[in-house]
Design a protein around this motif. Sequence first.
Motif, mmCIF file in Angstrom:
data_model
loop_
_atom_site.group_PDB
_atom_site.id
_atom_site.type_symbol
_atom_site.label_atom_id
_atom_site.label_comp_id
_atom_site.label_asym_id
_atom_site.label_seq_id
_atom_site.Cartn_x
_atom_site.Cartn_y
_atom_site.Cartn_z
ATOM 1 N N TYR A 220 16.099 -31.901 -5.528
ATOM 2 C CA TYR A 220 16.811 -32.989 -6.205
ATOM 3 C C TYR A 220 17.447 -33.909 -5.175
ATOM 4 C CZ TYR A 220 20.240 -35.057 -9.487
ATOM 5 O OH TYR A 220 20.993 -35.887 -10.247
ATOM 6 N N ARG A 221 17.977 -33.306 -4.106
ATOM 7 C CA ARG A 221 18.698 -34.106 -3.109
ATOM 8 C C ARG A 221 17.783 -34.759 -2.093
ATOM 9 N NH1 ARG A 221 23.761 -30.024 -2.261
ATOM 10 N NH2 ARG A 221 25.035 -30.858 -3.966
ATOM 11 N N THR A 222 16.541 -34.288 -2.008
ATOM 12 C CA THR A 222 15.628 -34.860 -1.019
ATOM 13 C C THR A 222 15.387 -36.338 -1.307
ATOM 14 O OG1 THR A 222 14.542 -32.730 -0.801
ATOM 15 C CG2 THR A 222 13.330 -34.647 0.014
ATOM 16 N N GLY A 223 15.687 -37.165 -0.322
ATOM 17 C CA GLY A 223 15.465 -38.598 -0.484
ATOM 18 C C GLY A 223 16.553 -39.306 -1.260
ATOM 19 N N ALA A 224 17.575 -38.559 -1.707
ATOM 20 C CA ALA A 224 18.604 -39.157 -2.551
ATOM 21 C C ALA A 224 19.729 -39.774 -1.727
ATOM 22 C CB ALA A 224 19.180 -38.106 -3.495
ATOM 23 N N ASP B 38 10.573 -39.513 0.239
ATOM 24 C CA ASP B 38 11.673 -40.417 0.579
ATOM 25 C C ASP B 38 12.228 -41.154 -0.633
ATOM 26 O OD1 ASP B 38 9.431 -41.827 0.145
ATOM 27 O OD2 ASP B 38 9.659 -43.182 1.855
ATOM 28 N N ARG B 39 11.846 -40.714 -1.811
ATOM 29 C CA ARG B 39 12.372 -41.387 -3.008
ATOM 30 C C ARG B 39 13.467 -40.542 -3.613
ATOM 31 N NH1 ARG B 39 7.598 -43.572 -4.790
ATOM 32 N NH2 ARG B 39 6.380 -44.105 -2.988
ATOM 33 N N SER B 40 14.419 -41.210 -4.242
ATOM 34 C CA SER B 40 15.466 -40.495 -4.948
ATOM 35 C C SER B 40 15.024 -40.265 -6.385
ATOM 36 C CB SER B 40 16.752 -41.316 -4.928
ATOM 37 O OG SER B 40 17.664 -40.774 -5.842
ATOM 38 N N LEU B 41 14.809 -39.004 -6.725
ATOM 39 C CA LEU B 41 14.384 -38.697 -8.091
ATOM 40 C C LEU B 41 15.449 -39.133 -9.086
ATOM 41 C CD1 LEU B 41 12.849 -35.122 -7.693
ATOM 42 C CD2 LEU B 41 11.670 -37.318 -7.723
ATOM 43 N N ALA B 42 16.721 -38.873 -8.742
ATOM 44 C CA ALA B 42 17.802 -39.195 -9.674
ATOM 45 C C ALA B 42 17.838 -40.694 -9.957
ATOM 46 C CB ALA B 42 19.140 -38.726 -9.119
ATOM 47 N N ALA B 43 17.691 -41.501 -8.899
ATOM 48 C CA ALA B 43 17.732 -42.947 -9.093
ATOM 49 C C ALA B 43 16.537 -43.401 -9.925
ATOM 50 C CB ALA B 43 17.737 -43.657 -7.741
#
Length: 466
Positions: free
Chosen positions: A395-399, A239-244
Amino acid sequence: MTRATWRTRLGFVLAAVGSAVGLGNIWRFPWLTATNGGAAFLLLYVLVIVLVGVPGLLGEMVIGRRSRRNPVGAFGELGGRPWRVLGGVALFASVVVLSFYSVVGGWILRYTAASATGAYFGAPQQYFAAIDFGVGAAAFHALFLLATVAVVYAGVDRGIELATTVMVPGIVVLFGGLAVWAWTLPGSAGGYEFYLSLDVAYLRANFFDVLVAAAGQALFTLSVGAGAMLTYASYIDEDRSLAADGTIIAVLNTGIGVLAGLVIFPLLFSLGVSPGEGGPGALFVGLAGAFADLPYSRVVGVVFFGVVLLAALSSAISIFEVLVAYLVDEHDITRARATAGVGGLFLLTGSLAALSPGLFALLADTIANLALTAGLLGFLLFVGWVLGPAAIDEYRTGAGTVARMTGRPWYYTVAVVLPLFLAFTLVSGLGGVLGVPVTAPQAAAIAALGVVVAIALVRHRVDTAV
Ligand code: TRP
């Protein structure tokens, strides 16, 4: 056995920032800036961080979270057995980096203690020359390693997360305090001018050298190429955004690097020391030696080297964890045993580096850069051409919405642009090491050819494997 995870999102971010912020920020970055045209280098460096460092970091994080494994297991799980060799490169790079890093960690430990007694105040040059390599250096390296072992032994959440949650804010507060204090010293203005002045002519004349230097520094400072961020990301939830998270990590890391410069340069100028060459001597001879002339010199010394020690330790932990995760995941041994085994390995390799200046320089100046660049190049080709579009899903998971939109551009950057760029710096670097200087256009041509061949081979393997 269930796999460890971070307790909180902040815990992960701080652990990753702890990994990123280290000796790379404190002595390497300010001095590279100073010797590469001041603010011109700073600009290029920030650009490389944004365009190369952050997408590369996200590539590592994607592999880690997707597989939830150590580097070797991750590539095997996602791509099949032969790809485990990429994990092997990561382990190798980790051994190379920590073997010299913990020697410098030992120096820092010694200087923290020596500041309290003022041992180096009278003759800084002689003091450093007497302690830099030899049995004493090996002993202090072992002590530094012991501290690393203690944290890693306690586990991901109760050791690494807890320790870095205390250490990283401590680093920021102490450095902030030191920066304000340095500003009040008479004569500090010259330091800001030197550090932040824009030398455009220099940049024009040396563009490629500065670019390669900035790229090497960007990888080292973000801890990418050796699987450390991959391993840390393997403990994150979906549930975390890797990009953020990756962006926050890069911003905090760059900020703390700039802050370190705002301590070091005003201090040097106010003390009338000329910012010398880069490398170990700069921190330990020029700066440390100058402490003697300050009021409360011992307190200043202990606080300064104490912060550097925290920063070095929180980085060393992340490299050490790569090997421990590998042993725990792949060889099914307990964390305690894995920690002891890896500690033994580094006791050996680090002691060798502490006894041999030649080996130390070879690891620190040459092999580390090449191994990290080659490692990241391999990881990203894997993300682009083996994982393929599944990487965008991860990449989009959790983003959030904004981060989701960057998925596709990120993917093309990682699959095509970055491999070309990394291959270019690798070829330039190798040319330098082998004593066959290659010009920028030659390096670009060799790199482009190499990447095209590599992609063709990877695609061929993937197609025939199905
Ligand atoms: N980034 C750290 C520094 O700037 C060093 C570091 C920690 C590192 N882990 C790494 C470098 C993994 C390369 C790979 O000091």
